[in-house]
Design an enzyme around this catalytic site. Structure first.
Site: not given
Ligand code: 5GP
Ligand code: ZN
Length: 119
Positions: A35, A105, A107
């Protein structure tokens, strides 16, 4: 067709290699990468190569790939040596629960104490 690449999806671009990521594991059906904004010493995202907006829609359409994600999450935890102390697999589902990227996704979080209930 269900599961097809979405042009405006960040994680589809990571799968295609068009956006760089620190990839830790790849399989025929999944990609795992660190992440960009880690919330724990181990914070890896495990995603399917196919596009579904959340875990439930993936599981309904392609249950084997949903299982692949869970198995890969365990492999990530083992490779980062956080399996012994325990780790957490989180699927934020819906904007109200903190989902910001609408490509399924998991985590994988570990390497520090994890509180319950989560915030
Ligand atoms: P969500 O908030 O949808 O559960 O998780 C999305 C995750 O994607 C977040 O933890 C955020 O930090 C991560 N993320 C967002 N953009 C990018 C990126 O460009 N590269 C990577 N490696 N992680 C990302
Ligand atoms: Zn996508």
């Amino acid at each position: 067709m269900a599961g097809e690449r979405q042009a405006d999806c960040l994680f589809c671009k990571i799968v295609a290699g068009e956006v760089p990521a620190t990839v830790v594991r790849e399989t025929a059906t999944t990609v795992a990468f660190r992440d960009i904004n880690p919330q724990a010493p181990t914070h890896v995202l495990v995603i399917p190569r196919v596009h579904y907006p959340d875990a439930a829609s993936l599981a309904a359409a392609e249950p084997q790939i949903a299982a692949d994600i869970l198995r890969e999450a365990a492999e990530v935890a083992a490779e980062d040596k956080v399996d012994g102390s325990g780790y957490r697999i989180v699927f934020n589902t819906g904007a109200g629960a903190g989902q910001t990227v609408f490509h399924t996704h998991a985590h994988v979080l570990g390497g520090r104490g994890l509180q319950w209930p989560p915030g």
